[in-house]
Design an enzyme around this catalytic site. Sequence first.
Site, short mmCIF file in Angstrom:
data_model
loop_
_atom_site.label_atom_id
_atom_site.label_comp_id
_atom_site.label_asym_id
_atom_site.label_seq_id
_atom_site.Cartn_x
_atom_site.Cartn_y
_atom_site.Cartn_z
N GLU A 447 0.83 -1.20 0.00
CA GLU A 447 0.00 0.00 0.00
C GLU A 447 0.87 1.26 0.00
O GLU A 447 1.59 1.53 0.96
CB GLU A 447 -0.90 -0.01 1.24
CG GLU A 447 -1.69 1.26 1.46
CD GLU A 447 -2.33 1.33 2.83
OE1 GLU A 447 -2.83 2.41 3.19
OE2 GLU A 447 -2.33 0.31 3.55
N ASP A 525 -1.29 -1.25 5.63
CA ASP A 525 -1.21 -0.68 6.97
C ASP A 525 -2.20 -1.37 7.91
O ASP A 525 -3.25 -1.88 7.48
CB ASP A 525 -1.54 0.81 6.94
CG ASP A 525 -0.45 1.62 6.24
OD1 ASP A 525 0.65 1.09 6.06
OD2 ASP A 525 -0.73 2.78 5.86
N ASP A 527 -4.49 -0.30 9.80
CA ASP A 527 -5.55 0.64 10.19
C ASP A 527 -6.77 0.38 9.32
O ASP A 527 -6.80 -0.55 8.51
CB ASP A 527 -5.07 2.09 10.08
CG ASP A 527 -4.61 2.46 8.66
OD1 ASP A 527 -4.86 1.66 7.72
OD2 ASP A 527 -4.03 3.54 8.48
N ASP A 529 -8.07 2.11 6.77
CA ASP A 529 -7.80 2.24 5.34
C ASP A 529 -7.03 1.03 4.80
O ASP A 529 -7.30 0.54 3.71
CB ASP A 529 -7.00 3.52 5.06
CG ASP A 529 -7.90 4.75 4.98
OD1 ASP A 529 -9.13 4.56 4.89
OD2 ASP A 529 -7.38 5.87 5.03
#
Length: 664
Positions: A447, A525, A527, A529
């Site tokens: 990402e 990541d 998180d 997103d």
Amino acid sequence: MSELNKEAIAAGSGNGNGNGNGNYTAENIQVLEGLEAVRKRPAMYIGDIGSRGLHHLVYEVIDNSIDESLAGYCDNIEVFIHPDNSITVSDNGRGIPTDLHEKEKRSALEVVMTVLHAGGKFDKGSYKVSGGLHGVGVSCVNALSSMLKVTVCREGKVFEQEYSIGKPLYPVREAGTTGKTGTTVHFKPDTSIFTNDIYDLEILSSRLRELAFLNKGIRLSITDEREADENGNHPHFSFYSENGLRDFIEYLDGMREKLMPEPIYIEGEKNDIPVEISMQYNTSFSENIHSYVNNINTHEGGTHLAGFRRALTRTLKAYADKSGMLAKLKFDINGDDFREGLTAIISVKVQEPQFEGQTKTKLGNNEVMGAVDTLVSELLNYYLEEHPKEARTIVNKVILAATARHAARKARELVQRKNVLSGSGLPGKLSDCSERDPELCEIYLVEGDSAGGTAKQGRDRRFQAILPLRGKILNVEKAMQHKIFDSEEIKNIYTALGVSVGTEDDSKALNLSKLRYHKVVIMTDADVDGSHIATLILTFFFRYMRELIENGYVYIATPPLYLIRKGNNERYCWSEEEREATVAEFSGTGKESNVHIQRYKGLGEMNAEQLWLTTMNPEFRTLRQVTIENGTEADRIFSMLMGDEVPPRREFIEKNAKYAKIDA
């Protein structure tokens, strides 16, 4: 030579030095008695010794109960997960026979439980059709269990026998009287065999739900005794379907916008082969066809699926030509166009199914193709004649699909012209590895450019390639095919992997002959997103590169969530429990303020050395392999998470919110 004999010889042959002089003689041959072959090569019988094989044990016992229901003698099956992760499966069928087996000179119950290829499924008078492993199922479960007890209620009496790793602890004995009939099997998998011994309630529930849809009128329930609410109630789910596949199609397509008020339902029998099909068109752009033989999900298809596709294409094409709706179309329609936006379930019952592969994923009986073809052609033609409005809707959907496919072909050909092994044909952002053997190569889909840059610095260039992805890739669940091939990020994935897509028969078929990496690792990541991006990539793989998942090539990287430091001591933690334990250990009798806690919300927060050490180094990293445990349930969940319908997604989030943790 049978698979069993080949394995027995292989197990005994060793390196050919058994007699001390290097000769290969009869002394080297080891004959595996009874169920020893199952314990020696368990994966040969149940697929693997991980989570899938563990759950497969339960399915094999349930299959015996389902066979009783198919024969008309059972309508209730109960499953219990006990606190020690043992399992009980109980049914109200006739009960396994307990009288003396004439040839074996012991109880028929003991023969069924301890002898491979023993069971009533080989006698057509006992079972017309059956699933399971054709007589090796319940004996395999016995062989791979540290403890198993079977209780049979039959002819007014209760009989029982217990076993340890497949061996009876005592002869079958009477244990009381009863007015009921049925069989109860309680077993605990042998932890010395399985790498995972924890049962997943969701996986077992999904299979029971599926069986309820495939066998209307049977109630299946599961209770998890490992948990309880404040009132002492255990999680309990019960599944029952009155309409069978019609209910199944409504369940699967609940998150999609339908093009017709009711599913098309086809049921009948041809050449002594019962066929049941339910199908429905929706506004999506994907084809979702699920096929079953005797309740077994044949995810690789086979002759029943080929017969359905052939009849569907021929019947709809004839109707479309006759209606004149294709007159203005300037290019040909192919089979794919008739299946775009189609959800269908095909279930056939075959007396003597011939499956390709030990785990039975593809049906090979040629006579089934003709039976399905004939029945679908007849009944679908009747439906189209009697429902002209729905018929025109279907044809219009087919024309739209053909138009989009024509546009997609140009985009796809452009991708494949670039898809060559020379460096000049690879995406500019790809940092390739020097190794050329695909089995030794792995590619990280990372990402963002920032994390991609860190990964490039930290990787082992010999076998690790890095492809940074910019932002969120296209949501393929809501996109037409030509839009997918127009997407720069998706084109880069196709080109980097070296795969080609599309054949004369199937424009979405994936050709893996030039696949450049046998590990495709999604690294995002930790998180919200990052999770969204990973889900988008997985949706793309499931819909357009499913063969990668089925071959075991897709993985998810697991970066740490925390770095805990105190003085010169530091430790990475991958869960909240690890963090709490590490903080407590580092704190000792001192104050927690002396412990520094760093929360990694993004890959970019780690330097190259840290990323290599925790997430990319094969010696220390944890990769989660992506598998498809239940194709129909996976289809439904991807549609729910990535489709247009908001209420089901909101309900899913609310139901699973307790598993989420929010960081301040």
